[in-house]
Design a protein around this motif. Structure first.
Motif, PDB file in Angstrom:
ATOM      1  N   UNK A  62       5.076   7.894   3.221  1.00 48.22           N
ATOM      2  CA  UNK A  62       5.564   8.250   4.553  1.00 48.22           C
ATOM      3  C   UNK A  62       7.087   8.194   4.596  1.00 48.22           C
ATOM      4  N   UNK A  63       7.658   7.143   4.046  1.00 52.31           N
ATOM      5  CA  UNK A  63       9.125   7.046   4.004  1.00 52.31           C
ATOM      6  C   UNK A  63       9.710   8.240   3.255  1.00 52.31           C
ATOM      7  N   UNK A  64       9.162   8.561   2.102  1.00 52.31           N
ATOM      8  CA  UNK A  64       9.713   9.636   1.278  1.00 52.31           C
ATOM      9  C   UNK A  64       9.636  10.992   1.981  1.00 52.31           C
ATOM     10  N   UNK A  65       8.540  11.268   2.679  1.00 56.94           N
ATOM     11  CA  UNK A  65       8.448  12.571   3.346  1.00 56.94           C
ATOM     12  C   UNK A  65       9.375  12.626   4.561  1.00 56.94           C
TER      13      UNK A  65
ATOM     14  N   UNK B 289       1.667  -5.508  10.422  1.00 56.96           N
ATOM     15  CA  UNK B 289       1.080  -5.412  11.754  1.00 56.96           C
ATOM     16  C   UNK B 289       1.423  -4.164  12.535  1.00 56.96           C
ATOM     17  N   UNK B 290       1.884  -3.087  11.876  1.00 59.31           N
ATOM     18  CA  UNK B 290       2.207  -1.837  12.562  1.00 59.31           C
ATOM     19  C   UNK B 290       1.242  -0.733  12.132  1.00 59.31           C
ATOM     20  N   UNK B 291       1.128   0.292  12.967  1.00 57.35           N
ATOM     21  CA  UNK B 291       0.396   1.496  12.582  1.00 57.35           C
ATOM     22  C   UNK B 291       1.338   2.425  11.828  1.00 57.35           C
ATOM     23  N   UNK B 292       0.789   3.486  11.245  1.00 59.10           N
ATOM     24  CA  UNK B 292       1.629   4.454  10.542  1.00 59.10           C
ATOM     25  C   UNK B 292       2.617   5.120  11.495  1.00 59.10           C
ATOM     26  N   UNK B 293       2.164   5.435  12.702  1.00 61.63           N
ATOM     27  CA  UNK B 293       3.065   6.052  13.671  1.00 61.63           C
ATOM     28  C   UNK B 293       4.210   5.141  14.033  1.00 61.63           C
ATOM     29  N   UNK B 294       3.919   3.866  14.216  1.00 65.98           N
ATOM     30  CA  UNK B 294       4.962   2.895  14.535  1.00 65.98           C
ATOM     31  C   UNK B 294       5.908   2.703  13.345  1.00 65.98           C
ATOM     32  N   UNK B 295       5.347   2.628  12.153  1.00 69.68           N
ATOM     33  CA  UNK B 295       6.170   2.465  10.954  1.00 69.68           C
ATOM     34  C   UNK B 295       7.122   3.637  10.758  1.00 69.68           C
ATOM     35  N   UNK B 296       6.637   4.857  11.052  1.00 64.53           N
ATOM     36  CA  UNK B 296       7.484   6.024  10.893  1.00 64.53           C
ATOM     37  C   UNK B 296       8.765   5.915  11.696  1.00 64.53           C
ATOM     38  N   UNK B 297       8.654   5.494  12.946  1.00 68.57           N
ATOM     39  CA  UNK B 297       9.851   5.341  13.768  1.00 68.57           C
ATOM     40  C   UNK B 297      10.739   4.224  13.245  1.00 68.57           C
ATOM     41  N   UNK B 298      10.139   3.146  12.740  1.00 67.30           N
ATOM     42  CA  UNK B 298      10.925   2.059  12.150  1.00 67.30           C
ATOM     43  C   UNK B 298      11.705   2.554  10.937  1.00 67.30           C
ATOM     44  N   UNK B 299      11.058   3.348  10.074  1.00 67.78           N
ATOM     45  CA  UNK B 299      11.758   3.913   8.915  1.00 67.78           C
ATOM     46  C   UNK B 299      12.936   4.783   9.360  1.00 67.78           C
TER      47      UNK B 299
ATOM     48  N   UNK C  83       0.862  -1.186   0.000  1.00 65.33           N
ATOM     49  CA  UNK C  83       0.000   0.000   0.000  1.00 65.33           C
ATOM     50  C   UNK C  83       0.896   1.232   0.000  1.00 65.33           C
ATOM     51  N   UNK C  84       0.775   2.057  -1.016  1.00 59.81           N
ATOM     52  CA  UNK C  84       1.811   3.059  -1.287  1.00 59.81           C
ATOM     53  C   UNK C  84       1.831   4.213  -0.292  1.00 59.81           C
ATOM     54  N   UNK C  85       0.841   4.314   0.570  1.00 59.52           N
ATOM     55  CA  UNK C  85       0.873   5.397   1.559  1.00 59.52           C
ATOM     56  C   UNK C  85       2.065   5.256   2.504  1.00 59.52           C
ATOM     57  N   UNK C  86       2.493   4.017   2.765  1.00 65.23           N
ATOM     58  CA  UNK C  86       3.640   3.870   3.658  1.00 65.23           C
ATOM     59  C   UNK C  86       4.936   4.248   2.938  1.00 65.23           C
ATOM     60  N   UNK C  87       4.990   4.033   1.614  1.00 66.18           N
ATOM     61  CA  UNK C  87       6.147   4.498   0.853  1.00 66.18           C
ATOM     62  C   UNK C  87       6.200   6.019   0.865  1.00 66.18           C
TER      63      UNK C  87
ATOM     64  N   UNK D 160      10.823  -0.443  -4.197  1.00 68.32           N
ATOM     65  CA  UNK D 160      10.074   0.242  -5.258  1.00 68.32           C
ATOM     66  C   UNK D 160       8.996   1.070  -4.587  1.00 68.32           C
ATOM     67  N   UNK D 161       8.154   1.699  -5.385  1.00 64.97           N
ATOM     68  CA  UNK D 161       7.059   2.474  -4.806  1.00 64.97           C
ATOM     69  C   UNK D 161       6.052   1.576  -4.094  1.00 64.97           C
ATOM     70  N   UNK D 162       6.029   0.279  -4.436  1.00 63.69           N
ATOM     71  CA  UNK D 162       5.180  -0.678  -3.720  1.00 63.69           C
ATOM     72  C   UNK D 162       6.014  -1.565  -2.796  1.00 63.69           C
TER      73      UNK D 162
END
Length: 406
Positions: free
Chosen positions: A127-130, A177-187, A121-125, A165-167
């Motif tokens: 998030x990484x880019x921003x 199994x993570x939320x966007x907030x959790x993923x952000x810190x992982x990135x 799902x490209x929204x997490x990509x 890739x973008x996907x």
């Protein structure tokens, strides 16, 4: 009786002390159609109405801030919001990453995106880019956290090095199994970024609680985060059914239940394929009900043709959240098709998310491993299960420090 779940956007609106660090700073919002408050006010309107915030720009991801672009590789243009008079920049148009000119319009970016809990799902990509852009230009990023509707289960192969890739935003399994907030810190840790990062956490989110198991079913209205994400059941199945985008088989686009189908095609015997799946790996069909059905797409693959299909039902009394394995289920469907129809052209060779040299199914899976398993006549479900199980165990351990909600 438990308190209702409060999303990050609702806490930011209700608690002035959370907003205090934003005073005097220019604010931008990254949002899409599901970026709404508990009373269904869009986050852009809700934030613009606050007298103590200076909203200067907004951004939209794939499908646009209004969610009007139906399919992949349909771009959105920048525009000026007619109500608020601020620029709306597209991160799925001429660029995928914010440009220096875009970054000059704000000091703090608020990210309020409803995710589906799937690597592709490209929204997490986005998030990484921003986060990368913010780190390079001294900007702050705040994630207004939202639930992962697929919950905490982990499934699928980890993306292999060189398959970003973008996907494929990074070495994640298909279902992380993570939320966007959790993923952000992982990135941030994965990419070794130095960036001012905050998460406005949810209150009351219990990812293992029935009946939603990730989504507060009955408390919050489901709004499509993208045009073909119509309900919670799709979100649960998506880690498997998204693989259909890399095949000649229909994923149900052009119907009212897209991405809830294991497959659909006019020239396959769905009943025979289901029987083959049950013979090969019956344990991979547990936790849900799979039903033979028919549909005729009004657009996209097999437009106007009657398709035989299998539909996943991840709702009702047969749903078992812990046992449901959508990635294995979809892989098993491919394997059954290959066994029954050895020469069937399953894999679609076309440009996918601006990648033209590598097969879409491999981009989606983050390596050729799944495709090679399907196409190998000698391979067994046990072999794929062993490969995936090792990746899944490693990810469960790796993500443990990032879990904010227990």
């Amino acid at each position: 009786m438990t308190a209702p779940v409060c999303f990050g956007i609702d806490r930011l609106l209700a608690e002035p002390e959370l907003r205090h660090p934003l005073t005097g700073r220019r604010i931008a919002l990254l949002a899409h159609p599901a970026s709404v408050t508990a009373d269904l006010t869009h986050s852009l309107d809700a934030l613009a109405a606050l007298p103590d915030l200076q909203l200067t720009a907004a951004f939209g991801p794939q499908h646009g801030i209004k969610g009007d672009k139906q399919d992949n590789m349909i771009e959105t243009a920048d525009f000026i919001d007619p109500q608020h008079g601020i620029p709306i920049f597209s991160l799925y148009g001429e660029v995928r990453r914010p440009t220096p000119a875009m970054l000059d319009t704000f000091d703090v970016l608020l990210v309020d995106l409803q995710d589906l809990g799937c690597r592709i799902y490209t929204f997490i990509t986005t998030l990484r880019y921003v986060l990368e852009a913010a780190a390079a230009h001294g900007k702050s990023v705040w994630v207004l956290d939202r639930p992962n509707p697929a919950g905490r289960p982990v499934e699928g192969l980890t993306l292999r090095p060189g398959w970003e890739s973008f996907v494929g935003a990074g070495p994640l399994p298909m279902r992380h199994g993570l939320t966007m907030g959790e993923l952000g810190q992982w990135f941030i840790d994965q990419l070794q970024l130095t960036v001012d990062y905050r998460v406005i956490e949810m209150q009351g989110w219990q990812p293992e609680a029935a009946p939603g198991y990730g989504w507060p079913l009955g408390e919050r209205v489901w709004i499509n985060p993208s045009p073909n994400a119509p309900n919670l059941w799709m979100a649960r199945a998506y880690a498997g059914t998204v693989m259909l985008e890399g095949t000649t088989l229909s994923e149900g686009r052009g119907t009212t239940r897209p991405l809830e189908f294991l497959f659909g095609a006019p020239d396959l015997d769905a009943r025979a394929i289901l029987a083959e799946m049950q013979a090969l790996a019956p344990a991979w069909l547990t936790g849900c009900q799979v039903r033979e059905c028919w549909f005729e797409p009004t657009f996209h693959k097999f437009h106007g043709q009657l398709c035989q299909a299998l539909q996943i039902h991840s709702e009702g009394p047969r749903y078992d959240h812990a046992a449901f394995q959508p990635w294995r289920l979809q892989a098993l469907a491919f394997k059954a098709i290959r066994r029954l129809y050895p020469d069937y052209p399953i894999w679609r060779d076309f440009g996918y998310e601006y990648e033209f040299e590598r097969l879409a199914i491999d981009l989606i899976n983050g390596s050729p491993l799944l495709r090679e398993w399907v196409d190998d006549p000698a391979s067994t479900p046990a072999q794929l299960d062993a490969l995936a199980a090792a990746d899944e165990a490693a990810w469960r351990a790796a993500r443990e420090p990032y879990l904010r909600y227990r």
